[in-house]
Design a protein around this motif. Sequence first.
Motif, PDB file in Angstrom:
ATOM      1  N   UNK A   1       0.845  -1.187   0.000  1.00 28.09           N
ATOM      2  CA  UNK A   1       0.000   0.000   0.000  1.00 28.09           C
ATOM      3  C   UNK A   1       0.879   1.235   0.000  1.00 28.09           C
ATOM      4  N   UNK A   2       0.652   2.116  -0.977  1.00 26.63           N
ATOM      5  CA  UNK A   2       1.405   3.362  -1.033  1.00 26.63           C
ATOM      6  C   UNK A   2       0.828   4.396  -0.078  1.00 26.63           C
ATOM      7  N   UNK A   3      -0.453   4.289   0.207  1.00 27.84           N
ATOM      8  CA  UNK A   3      -1.099   5.225   1.122  1.00 27.84           C
ATOM      9  C   UNK A   3      -2.359   4.584   1.676  1.00 27.84           C
ATOM     10  N   UNK A   4      -2.845   5.133   2.774  1.00 24.08           N
ATOM     11  CA  UNK A   4      -4.078   4.664   3.396  1.00 24.08           C
ATOM     12  C   UNK A   4      -5.121   5.760   3.274  1.00 24.08           C
ATOM     13  N   UNK A   5      -6.298   5.455   2.750  1.00 25.59           N
ATOM     14  CA  UNK A   5      -7.308   6.503   2.550  1.00 25.59           C
ATOM     15  C   UNK A   5      -7.847   7.037   3.855  1.00 25.59           C
ATOM     16  N   UNK A   6      -8.188   8.336   3.853  1.00 27.57           N
ATOM     17  CA  UNK A   6      -8.866   8.933   5.001  1.00 27.57           C
ATOM     18  C   UNK A   6     -10.327   8.535   4.940  1.00 27.57           C
ATOM     19  N   UNK A   7     -10.855   8.097   6.076  1.00 27.15           N
ATOM     20  CA  UNK A   7     -12.227   7.617   6.116  1.00 27.15           C
ATOM     21  C   UNK A   7     -12.975   8.280   7.272  1.00 27.15           C
ATOM     22  N   UNK A   8     -14.246   8.630   7.056  1.00 24.92           N
ATOM     23  CA  UNK A   8     -15.038   9.155   8.172  1.00 24.92           C
ATOM     24  C   UNK A   8     -15.409   8.044   9.131  1.00 24.92           C
ATOM     25  N   UNK A   9     -15.904   8.416  10.286  1.00 28.30           N
ATOM     26  CA  UNK A   9     -16.374   7.412  11.244  1.00 28.30           C
ATOM     27  C   UNK A   9     -17.498   6.594  10.617  1.00 28.30           C
ATOM     28  N   UNK A  10     -17.542   5.315  10.945  1.00 26.28           N
ATOM     29  CA  UNK A  10     -18.540   4.427  10.356  1.00 26.28           C
ATOM     30  C   UNK A  10     -19.947   4.804  10.803  1.00 26.28           C
ATOM     31  N   UNK A  11     -20.902   4.542   9.922  1.00 24.31           N
ATOM     32  CA  UNK A  11     -22.312   4.735  10.230  1.00 24.31           C
ATOM     33  C   UNK A  11     -22.853   3.429  10.808  1.00 24.31           C
ATOM     34  N   UNK A  12     -23.576   3.494  11.907  1.00 20.95           N
ATOM     35  CA  UNK A  12     -24.140   2.301  12.527  1.00 20.95           C
ATOM     36  C   UNK A  12     -25.597   2.147  12.086  1.00 20.95           C
ATOM     37  N   UNK A  13     -25.859   1.086  11.339  1.00 18.24           N
ATOM     38  CA  UNK A  13     -27.175   0.853  10.756  1.00 18.24           C
ATOM     39  C   UNK A  13     -27.616  -0.564  11.076  1.00 18.24           C
ATOM     40  N   UNK A  14     -28.741  -0.704  11.754  1.00 17.56           N
ATOM     41  CA  UNK A  14     -29.257  -2.029  12.097  1.00 17.56           C
ATOM     42  C   UNK A  14     -29.653  -2.785  10.837  1.00 17.56           C
ATOM     43  N   UNK A  15     -29.525  -4.115  10.885  1.00 18.14           N
ATOM     44  CA  UNK A  15     -29.764  -4.942   9.700  1.00 18.14           C
ATOM     45  C   UNK A  15     -31.158  -4.765   9.123  1.00 18.14           C
ATOM     46  N   UNK A  16     -32.148  -4.612   9.970  1.00 17.63           N
ATOM     47  CA  UNK A  16     -33.524  -4.570   9.490  1.00 17.63           C
ATOM     48  C   UNK A  16     -34.025  -3.151   9.227  1.00 17.63           C
ATOM     49  N   UNK A  17     -33.123  -2.171   9.219  1.00 19.57           N
ATOM     50  CA  UNK A  17     -33.533  -0.789   8.978  1.00 19.57           C
ATOM     51  C   UNK A  17     -33.849  -0.583   7.503  1.00 19.57           C
ATOM     52  N   UNK A  18     -35.074  -0.151   7.166  1.00 18.53           N
ATOM     53  CA  UNK A  18     -35.384   0.096   5.754  1.00 18.53           C
ATOM     54  C   UNK A  18     -34.634   1.312   5.233  1.00 18.53           C
ATOM     55  N   UNK A  19     -34.192   1.247   3.986  1.00 16.76           N
ATOM     56  CA  UNK A  19     -33.495   2.368   3.366  1.00 16.76           C
ATOM     57  C   UNK A  19     -34.474   3.149   2.501  1.00 16.76           C
ATOM     58  N   UNK A  20     -34.730   4.405   2.822  1.00 16.93           N
ATOM     59  CA  UNK A  20     -35.682   5.203   2.037  1.00 16.93           C
ATOM     60  C   UNK A  20     -35.263   5.299   0.575  1.00 16.93           C
ATOM     61  N   UNK A  21     -36.247   5.467  -0.297  1.00 18.30           N
ATOM     62  CA  UNK A  21     -35.974   5.522  -1.735  1.00 18.30           C
ATOM     63  C   UNK A  21     -35.420   6.885  -2.123  1.00 18.30           C
ATOM     64  N   UNK A  22     -34.336   6.869  -2.882  1.00 12.90           N
ATOM     65  CA  UNK A  22     -33.722   8.084  -3.413  1.00 12.90           C
ATOM     66  C   UNK A  22     -33.539   7.902  -4.914  1.00 12.90           C
ATOM     67  N   UNK A  23     -33.973   8.863  -5.698  1.00 16.16           N
ATOM     68  CA  UNK A  23     -33.856   8.794  -7.151  1.00 16.16           C
ATOM     69  C   UNK A  23     -32.677   9.625  -7.637  1.00 16.16           C
ATOM     70  N   UNK A  24     -32.070   9.183  -8.736  1.00 15.50           N
ATOM     71  CA  UNK A  24     -31.033   9.948  -9.407  1.00 15.50           C
ATOM     72  C   UNK A  24     -31.632  10.542 -10.678  1.00 15.50           C
ATOM     73  N   UNK A  25     -31.504  11.844 -10.837  1.00 15.55           N
ATOM     74  CA  UNK A  25     -31.971  12.533 -12.036  1.00 15.55           C
ATOM     75  C   UNK A  25     -30.748  13.074 -12.766  1.00 15.55           C
TER      76      UNK A  25
END
Length: 350
Positions: free
Chosen positions: A205-229
């Motif tokens: 590895x030449x470098x390690x990417x900067x990453x934000x803190x992880x998001x904690x999401x429960x397995x059964x959490x529904x993901x709201x619909x988002x459209x791409x236009x």
Amino acid sequence: MTSQTAQTTSTAAGDNSLPVVELFALGGTIASAPRTDGEGVSPTVRVEDLVAAVPGLVAVAQVRATQVLQVPSCEVTPGDVVELAARMRAAVDAGAAGCVVTQGTDTLEETAFLLDLLWDREAPVVVTGAMRTPDAPGADGPANLLGAVTVAASDTARGAGVLAVVGDQIHAARYVHKAHTSAPSAFVSPGTGPIGWLVEGRAALALTPRRPAAVHLAEDTPLPEVLVVRVGMGESPALLSALVSGAVPGVAGVVLEGVGGGHVPRALVPALRDLVARVPVVLASRTGAGETLSRSYGYPGGDVDLTQAGLVPSGTLDAARARLTLRVALAVGVERGEVEDCFRRLARTD
């Protein structure tokens, strides 16, 4: 999980002193074979056969292989990936040095990115696939699988988050992109390039990417619909107006894929202002590299005008990644007024 096949787990024999790598197979070209009716290929090769086809794996790690799905990558859902992240956390907590995911390449970058949003362990996660089926001349799956396991078993990759390994190159999940429909060299990382490589059987590895803190999401959490236009030359406001009127039900957010740094024809601006009053709207660029602008072009429909109207710049994220980010943000309860701060945290590098 959406698979209609039974999930099975097998372990490749090897040196017990080697690190354990958990392999989760989802299907895709790497696991595809010709159909009996002669109509193309489909994912039918089981994970134990993928592992058996790469005898060099036993010199790298103890590979525990699980068939999770057996589908083309366009059938993998964000819910599947959320469940997969939970499986991987459990595997690492039980002692695995790292995890590998095999899947189709069409949505590989989205799986990798979503996993990276959710991944909160030091152990590396590596996503890989193949551009050629196992029976094709020059099949790339075995080498990609060996490379992925090598990276997942390596101390070098600890703390680097989720990575994609293809063609002996190591890419950060945040940037990797499939840029060709069929070439073996399809994967690139626009603006950054790969962050590492495989050489003489080891990961570098030449470098390690900067990453934000992880998001904690429960397995059964529904993901709201988002459209791409997606916006093009002379774009009509008809679709945006339909979204404003509620003619497309169930839409919780929109990603607007503007031209250049994040620009649209002025004819779209009134509908966009009305849409922002209803749902969060994120502004991305269709260029595929660079940051969405916010303080550069002040004409009607320019990035200054749109951000002043309430659109949220996506930073370095393309539309596909911005869509996943907004779905996750809304799923964990981020309020509309907090979306900009959320994207500033998850999508910027400063």
